[in-house]
Design a protein around this motif. Structure first.
Motif, PDB file in Angstrom:
ATOM      1  N   ALA A 307      41.459  -1.193  -2.983  1.00 18.98           N
ATOM      2  CA  ALA A 307      42.237  -2.140  -2.166  1.00 18.98           C
ATOM      3  C   ALA A 307      41.343  -2.804  -1.120  1.00 18.98           C
ATOM      4  CB  ALA A 307      43.401  -1.425  -1.507  1.00 18.98           C
ATOM      5  N   ALA A 308      40.500  -2.011  -0.465  1.00 16.63           N
ATOM      6  CA  ALA A 308      39.621  -2.580   0.561  1.00 16.63           C
ATOM      7  C   ALA A 308      38.587  -3.507  -0.060  1.00 16.63           C
ATOM      8  CB  ALA A 308      38.927  -1.454   1.326  1.00 16.63           C
ATOM      9  N   ILE A 309      38.047  -3.124  -1.205  1.00 13.97           N
ATOM     10  CA  ILE A 309      37.041  -3.957  -1.874  1.00 13.97           C
ATOM     11  C   ILE A 309      37.656  -5.281  -2.324  1.00 13.97           C
ATOM     12  CG2 ILE A 309      35.595  -4.136  -3.946  1.00 13.97           C
ATOM     13  CD1 ILE A 309      35.054  -1.117  -3.645  1.00 13.97           C
ATOM     14  N   GLU A 310      38.858  -5.234  -2.916  1.00 12.93           N
ATOM     15  CA  GLU A 310      39.494  -6.465  -3.395  1.00 12.93           C
ATOM     16  C   GLU A 310      39.824  -7.407  -2.239  1.00 12.93           C
ATOM     17  OE1 GLU A 310      42.786  -5.412  -5.893  1.00 12.93           O
ATOM     18  OE2 GLU A 310      41.494  -5.272  -7.659  1.00 12.93           O
ATOM     19  N   GLN A 311      40.088  -6.862  -1.072  1.00 13.47           N
ATOM     20  CA  GLN A 311      40.330  -7.714   0.089  1.00 13.47           C
ATOM     21  C   GLN A 311      39.025  -8.321   0.611  1.00 13.47           C
ATOM     22  OE1 GLN A 311      42.964  -8.826   1.706  1.00 13.47           O
ATOM     23  NE2 GLN A 311      44.515  -7.769   0.492  1.00 13.47           N
ATOM     24  N   ARG A 312      37.928  -7.550   0.539  1.00 14.73           N
ATOM     25  CA  ARG A 312      36.676  -7.992   1.140  1.00 14.73           C
ATOM     26  C   ARG A 312      35.971  -9.050   0.306  1.00 14.73           C
ATOM     27  NH1 ARG A 312      33.374  -6.278   5.071  1.00 14.73           N
ATOM     28  NH2 ARG A 312      34.610  -4.411   5.452  1.00 14.73           N
ATOM     29  N   VAL A 313      35.914  -8.886  -1.015  1.00 16.49           N
ATOM     30  CA  VAL A 313      35.203  -9.875  -1.829  1.00 16.49           C
ATOM     31  C   VAL A 313      36.020 -11.167  -1.877  1.00 16.49           C
ATOM     32  CG1 VAL A 313      33.969  -8.176  -3.235  1.00 16.49           C
ATOM     33  CG2 VAL A 313      36.236  -8.955  -3.963  1.00 16.49           C
ATOM     34  N   PRO A 314      35.359 -12.322  -1.920  1.00 15.25           N
ATOM     35  CA  PRO A 314      36.098 -13.583  -1.859  1.00 15.25           C
ATOM     36  C   PRO A 314      36.877 -13.872  -3.141  1.00 15.25           C
ATOM     37  CG  PRO A 314      33.765 -13.998  -2.225  1.00 15.25           C
ATOM     38  CD  PRO A 314      33.894 -12.535  -1.943  1.00 15.25           C
ATOM     39  N   ARG A 315      37.913 -14.667  -2.994  1.00 13.53           N
ATOM     40  CA  ARG A 315      38.686 -15.109  -4.153  1.00 13.53           C
ATOM     41  C   ARG A 315      37.820 -15.999  -5.035  1.00 13.53           C
ATOM     42  NH1 ARG A 315      40.542 -19.995  -5.286  1.00 13.53           N
ATOM     43  NH2 ARG A 315      42.368 -20.293  -6.618  1.00 13.53           N
ATOM     44  N   VAL A 316      37.812 -15.708  -6.347  1.00 14.14           N
ATOM     45  CA  VAL A 316      37.143 -16.563  -7.323  1.00 14.14           C
ATOM     46  C   VAL A 316      38.078 -16.769  -8.504  1.00 14.14           C
ATOM     47  CG1 VAL A 316      34.793 -15.875  -6.678  1.00 14.14           C
ATOM     48  CG2 VAL A 316      36.011 -14.584  -8.451  1.00 14.14           C
ATOM     49  N   VAL A 317      37.769 -17.779  -9.292  1.00 16.51           N
ATOM     50  CA  VAL A 317      38.546 -18.077 -10.499  1.00 16.51           C
ATOM     51  C   VAL A 317      37.627 -18.006 -11.706  1.00 16.51           C
ATOM     52  CG1 VAL A 317      39.889 -19.824 -11.729  1.00 16.51           C
ATOM     53  CG2 VAL A 317      40.169 -19.536  -9.251  1.00 16.51           C
ATOM     54  N   ASN A 318      38.000 -17.200 -12.681  1.00 15.20           N
ATOM     55  CA  ASN A 318      37.305 -17.185 -13.956  1.00 15.20           C
ATOM     56  C   ASN A 318      37.991 -18.212 -14.854  1.00 15.20           C
ATOM     57  OD1 ASN A 318      36.376 -16.727 -16.573  1.00 15.20           O
ATOM     58  ND2 ASN A 318      36.112 -14.533 -16.236  1.00 15.20           N
ATOM     59  N   HIS A 319      37.251 -19.273 -15.201  1.00 12.89           N
ATOM     60  CA  HIS A 319      37.851 -20.394 -15.920  1.00 12.89           C
ATOM     61  C   HIS A 319      38.229 -20.053 -17.361  1.00 12.89           C
ATOM     62  CE1 HIS A 319      36.795 -22.865 -12.501  1.00 12.89           C
ATOM     63  NE2 HIS A 319      35.538 -22.472 -12.599  1.00 12.89           N
ATOM     64  N   GLU A 320      37.650 -19.008 -17.924  1.00 13.95           N
ATOM     65  CA  GLU A 320      38.029 -18.622 -19.292  1.00 13.95           C
ATOM     66  C   GLU A 320      39.493 -18.217 -19.356  1.00 13.95           C
ATOM     67  OE1 GLU A 320      36.866 -15.408 -22.825  1.00 13.95           O
ATOM     68  OE2 GLU A 320      35.723 -15.418 -20.947  1.00 13.95           O
ATOM     69  N   TYR A 321      39.971 -17.537 -18.295  1.00 16.12           N
ATOM     70  CA  TYR A 321      41.337 -17.018 -18.288  1.00 16.12           C
ATOM     71  C   TYR A 321      42.222 -17.739 -17.282  1.00 16.12           C
ATOM     72  CZ  TYR A 321      38.633 -13.137 -20.261  1.00 16.12           C
ATOM     73  OH  TYR A 321      37.784 -12.375 -21.011  1.00 16.12           O
ATOM     74  N   ASN A 322      41.614 -18.600 -16.425  1.00 16.72           N
ATOM     75  CA  ASN A 322      42.343 -19.202 -15.311  1.00 16.72           C
ATOM     76  C   ASN A 322      43.084 -18.137 -14.512  1.00 16.72           C
ATOM     77  OD1 ASN A 322      41.600 -21.923 -15.620  1.00 16.72           O
ATOM     78  ND2 ASN A 322      43.033 -22.111 -17.339  1.00 16.72           N
ATOM     79  N   VAL A 323      42.328 -17.107 -14.116  1.00 15.90           N
ATOM     80  CA  VAL A 323      42.885 -16.003 -13.354  1.00 15.90           C
ATOM     81  C   VAL A 323      42.077 -15.831 -12.077  1.00 15.90           C
ATOM     82  CG1 VAL A 323      41.473 -14.248 -14.513  1.00 15.90           C
ATOM     83  CG2 VAL A 323      43.659 -13.593 -13.486  1.00 15.90           C
ATOM     84  N   GLU A 324      42.780 -15.492 -10.983  1.00 15.30           N
ATOM     85  CA  GLU A 324      42.115 -15.237  -9.714  1.00 15.30           C
ATOM     86  C   GLU A 324      41.639 -13.790  -9.654  1.00 15.30           C
ATOM     87  OE1 GLU A 324      45.035 -16.165  -6.769  1.00 15.30           O
ATOM     88  OE2 GLU A 324      44.519 -18.288  -6.730  1.00 15.30           O
ATOM     89  N   ILE A 325      40.490 -13.593  -9.018  1.00 11.82           N
ATOM     90  CA  ILE A 325      39.929 -12.261  -8.808  1.00 11.82           C
ATOM     91  C   ILE A 325      39.473 -12.192  -7.359  1.00 11.82           C
ATOM     92  CG2 ILE A 325      38.098 -10.646  -9.474  1.00 11.82           C
ATOM     93  CD1 ILE A 325      38.048 -12.021 -12.214  1.00 11.82           C
ATOM     94  N   GLY A 326      39.729 -11.051  -6.691  1.00  9.23           N
ATOM     95  CA  GLY A 326      39.262 -10.848  -5.326  1.00  9.23           C
ATOM     96  C   GLY A 326      40.118 -11.549  -4.303  1.00  9.23           C
ATOM     97  N   GLY A 327      39.749 -11.394  -3.035  1.00  8.58           N
ATOM     98  CA  GLY A 327      40.490 -12.019  -1.949  1.00  8.58           C
ATOM     99  C   GLY A 327      41.920 -11.551  -1.841  1.00  8.58           C
ATOM    100  N   GLY A 328      42.197 -10.351  -2.366  1.00  7.57           N
ATOM    101  CA  GLY A 328      43.560  -9.837  -2.338  1.00  7.57           C
ATOM    102  C   GLY A 328      44.473 -10.462  -3.367  1.00  7.57           C
TER     103      GLY A 328
END
Length: 564
Positions: A307-328
Motif C-alpha cells: 500500500a505504501a509503495i503504490e502510493q509513493r510511486v507515481p501514476r503511470v499508464v501502460n498503453h498496451e492495456y490502458n491501465v493505470e499503475i501506481g499513485g494509489g
C-alpha cells in the motif's frame, strides 16, 4: 571449466520521468513493457523492463526513473550507448518513424554496417544497426500488440558502447576472464573502437570499447547507463564466474535475488559497472506471458509494504492495456491516453540548506533521496577513497556524503593530530571542528527532509573514531552506524540511541585500535541503547574485509526498506 559468457543479458539506465520513459520505449520503439516492479534496493522507485514478447535475455532494456533527476554527462568509465539490430529493409522505416516522433536521427558506418543514432528523451544514446544475421534467429519473440509492424520490429540487442581511458582492462576482463573474443578495430570520432564478441549464437553478442585516453569521466544522472548485464546460463555457472573474478581481484558482490534472474556486480578498472545475470527464472515467474507489464509486481519481501509503495510511486499508464499503475490507482482502467497527455512534470525539488564545499557527494541528489549515508575517511585517506565503498554496496537509493579532512602539518589529511587515545585537549581544536562538520551535515540532511532515523554514519580508522564520538555525544535514533577499525575517543556518555543498529569490526591485534578499547566502546554503545553487532577478526590487518562490507550492505538494505 565454465562456458564463456554468451553476450548481453540486459542494460539498465537512469531516467527522469517514468511515464515519458514508457512512452518512448513502448510506443516509439515498440518494445513491450514486460515488467513493472520497483528497484529492490529502493522500493520507492520503479524498475521498468522493456523487451520482446517474453523478455528474452539479450532484448531487455531496464530503467530506474528518478523523478526530476538532472541530466547526466557522458564520459569515460561508463557505457554510453545501446544498439539494437534491425534489418536493412527497415532502415528507411526507422528514419521516418524517429523523425515523425520528434527525434533527430544521425547516420554513420561502423565495421561496415549502417548505424542510425538518436537520443531518447533523457539523452541516452540509442542506436539501430543493420544486421541481417539477427533476422534468422529464434529471438526476439514478436510482440503481437507492438505499434511497430512485425517486419520492422527491433531484433534484440546488437551491442553496447563503452568509453574508457584504456582498453586493456576491458580486454583483460572480457577476453581473459569471461571468454569473449577480440573481433576487430574501427575508427570512431572519439578514438579507436575495439569490438569484443561473446560466445553465444543469438542476439546481443558485442561489447565495443572506445579508447579515449585523458578524457574526463562521465557524471551520472538521467540518461546515464547504470550498468551492463552479461548473460550466463544458470546459478552454478554464475558461481564459477564469481570465484574466478574474486581470484582475479574484481571483488564481485554476493549473489542478489532480482526475482527474474540472479545477479552479481563488479567494476573493471576504468570504472564500468558490470553485472552477470542468469537466464532463469524469467519474467513469467510471477505473471503469465499474456499479462506481463499489466500490474505492479513486488517480491514477497515487499508485499507487506504494498500500500505504501503504490502510493509513493507515481501514476503511470501502460498503453498496451490502458491501465493505470501506481499513485494509489493501480489496476484502474483508463480511456486511451496519448503519450503527450500522460507525461508528468519533472521539475526537481531544490534543497534549502547550504552545502559544505569540502564534502564530496554521490548517489541520489538530496532533493530525491529518502535515506543518506555519511562516510568518513581515515588519517591520510580521502573522501574520494571512501566513496569507492559505494560501488561494493551498489545501493542507488542513498545520497552519499563524504567530508574531506584538512591537511595537518606533516600528516596529510587528518581529522585531529594525535591518536584517538591521547588526552582530548591534545587533539583540540581540530577535533571540535571535525565534530562540527558532522553536525552541519546532519543539519543539511534534516533541512532536505532526511531525519536522523534515516541517516547512516560510518567510517574507517580515524574516521570511525570520529563517527563513534559524534554518535555518542549526540545520542538519538539513527538509521545505522558502522565502525570499521575504530572506537570511542571518550568513554563518559549518557543518553539513548533508541535501538540504533551499530556494526563494529576490529582485529584482535590492531596496532592503532587496541582490542580493549574496541570492546569498551561496544559495551558503552550497548549501554546507550544501541543494537550492537561487534565482531573481532583474529589476525586481520588494519583494513576492511568483505564480511564487514556485507554486514553494512544488509543494514543499508534494511533501512531502505523501512523508509518506504
Amino acid at each position: 571449466m565454465k562456458n564463456s559468457v554468451q553476450g548481453l543479458h540486459h542494460v539498465t539506465v537512469m531516467a527522469a520521468s517514468a511515464q515519458r520513459n514508457i512512452d518512448f520505449y513502448s510506443v516509439v520503439l515498440g518494445q513491450r513493457v514486460v515488467k513493472v516492479t520497483v528497484n529492490f534496493d529502493d522500493p520507492g522507485t520503479y524498475h521498468l523492463y522493456y523487451g520482446d514478447q517474453v523478455g528474452s535475455p539479450g532484448t531487455v532494456m531496464t530503467h530506474f526513473p528518478w523523478q526530476g533527476a538532472a541530466r547526466g554527462v557522458r564520459g569515460n568509465g561508463e557505457a554510453v550507448a545501446t544498439a539494437y539490430s534491425i534489418a536493412a529493409a527497415s532502415l528507411d522505416y526507422w528514419r521516418e518513424r524517429l523523425s515523425e516522433h520528434g527525434f533527430v536521427p544521425t547516420e554513420s558506418q561502423r565495421f561496415g554496417h549502417t548505424v542510425l543514432s538518436a537520443e531518447d528523451p533523457d539523452g541516452t544514446l540509442i542506436e539501430l544497426i543493420v544486421d541481417e544475421r539477427a533476422a534468422g534467429l529464434d529471438v526476439p519473440v514478436p510482440w503481437p500488440a507492438s505499434p511497430v509492424p512485425a517486419q520492422h520490429a527491433l531484433q534484440g540487442f546488437h551491442s553496447v558502447t563503452l568509453w574508457v581511458g584504456s582498453v586493456k582492462p576491458i580486454a583483460d576482463l572480457l577476453v581473459g576472464q569471461l571468454g569473449f573474443e577480440a573481433a576487430g578495430q574501427d575508427t570512431d570520432p572519439e578514438g579507436t573502437r575495439y569490438r569484443f564478441r561473446g560466445a553465444g549464437a543469438g542476439v546481443g553478442l558485442y561489447v565495443d570499447a572506445v579508447e579515449r585516453p585523458g578524457k574526463p569521466r562521465g557524471r551520472f544522472g538521467a540518461g546515464s547507463i547504470h550498468h551492463v548485464a552479461l548473460r550466463t546460463v544458470d546459478d552454478s555457472e554464475q558461481a564459477e564466474y564469481m570465484a574466478t573474478l574474486k581470484q582475479a581481484g574484481y571483488q564481485p558482490t554476493p549473489v542478489q535475488d532480482r526475482q527474474y534472474f540472479h545477479s552479481i556486480y563488479f567494476r573493471e578498472p576504468n570504472g564500468v559497472l558490470f553485472e552477470i545475470a542468469t537466464d532463469a527464472p524469467g519474467f513469467d515467474a510471477d505473471e503469465s506471458v499474456d499479462e506481463l507489464g499489466s500490474h505492479l509486481m513486488l517480491p514477497e519481501w515487499f508485499e507487506s509494504k504494498r500500500a505504501a509503495i503504490e502510493q509513493r510511486v507515481p501514476r503511470v499508464v501502460n498503453h498496451e492495456y490502458n491501465v493505470e499503475i501506481g499513485g494509489g490507482t493501480s489496476g484502474r482502467p483508463v480511456q486511451a491516453v496519448s503519450p503527450a497527455q500522460s507525461s508528468e512534470s519533472t521539475a526537481p525539488r531544490q534543497p534549502t540548506q547550504a552545502r559544505d564545499a569540502d564534502t564530496l557527494r554521490a548517489g541520489r541528489p538530496l532533493s530525491e533521496a529518502r535515506v543518506a549515508l555519511i562516510l568518513v575517511h581515515g588519517r591520510g585517506g580521502s573522501a574520494a577513497d571512501i566513496l569507492q565503498l559505494t560501488d561494493v554496496w551498489n545501493q542507488s537509493v542513498y545520497a552519499y556524503l563524504a567530508p574531506q579532512a584538512p591537511s595537518l602539518a606533516g600528516q596529510g589529511p587528518s581529522w585531529y593530530p594525535q591518536s584517538f587515545l591521547a588526552p582530548v585537549e591534545q587533539n583540540q581544536p581540530a577535533l571540535g571542528t571535525a565534530l562540527g562538520r558532522l553536525e552541519a551535515l546532519m543539519a543539511e540532511l534534516a533541512a532536505a527532509g532526511i531525519p536522523a532515523e534515516r541517516v547512516m554514519l560510518g567510517g574507517f580508522s580515524q574516521g570511525a573514531c570520529l563517527v563513534s564520538e559524534f554518535v555518542a555525544r549526540h545520542p538519538q535514533r539513527y538509521g545505522g552506524v558502522f565502525v570499521y577499525s575504530g572506537g570511542l575517543i571518550t568513554l563518559e556518555h549518557s543518553g539513548n540511541l533508541a535501538g540504533t543498529p551499530i556494526f563494529m569490526g576490529n582485529s584482535d591485534q590492531d596496532a592503532h585500535v587496541p582490542l580493549e578499547r574496541f570492546q569498551q566502546s561496544a559495551a558503552l554503545f550497548t549501554a546507550l541503547g544501541g543494537k550492537v553487532d561487534a565482531r573481532v577478526y583474529p589476525g586481520m590487518p588494519h583494513t576492511i574485509v568483505q564480511e564487514e562490507l556485507d554486514a553494512v550492505g544488509r543494514m543499508m538494505q534494511a533501512l531502505a526498506f523501512e523508509s518506504v
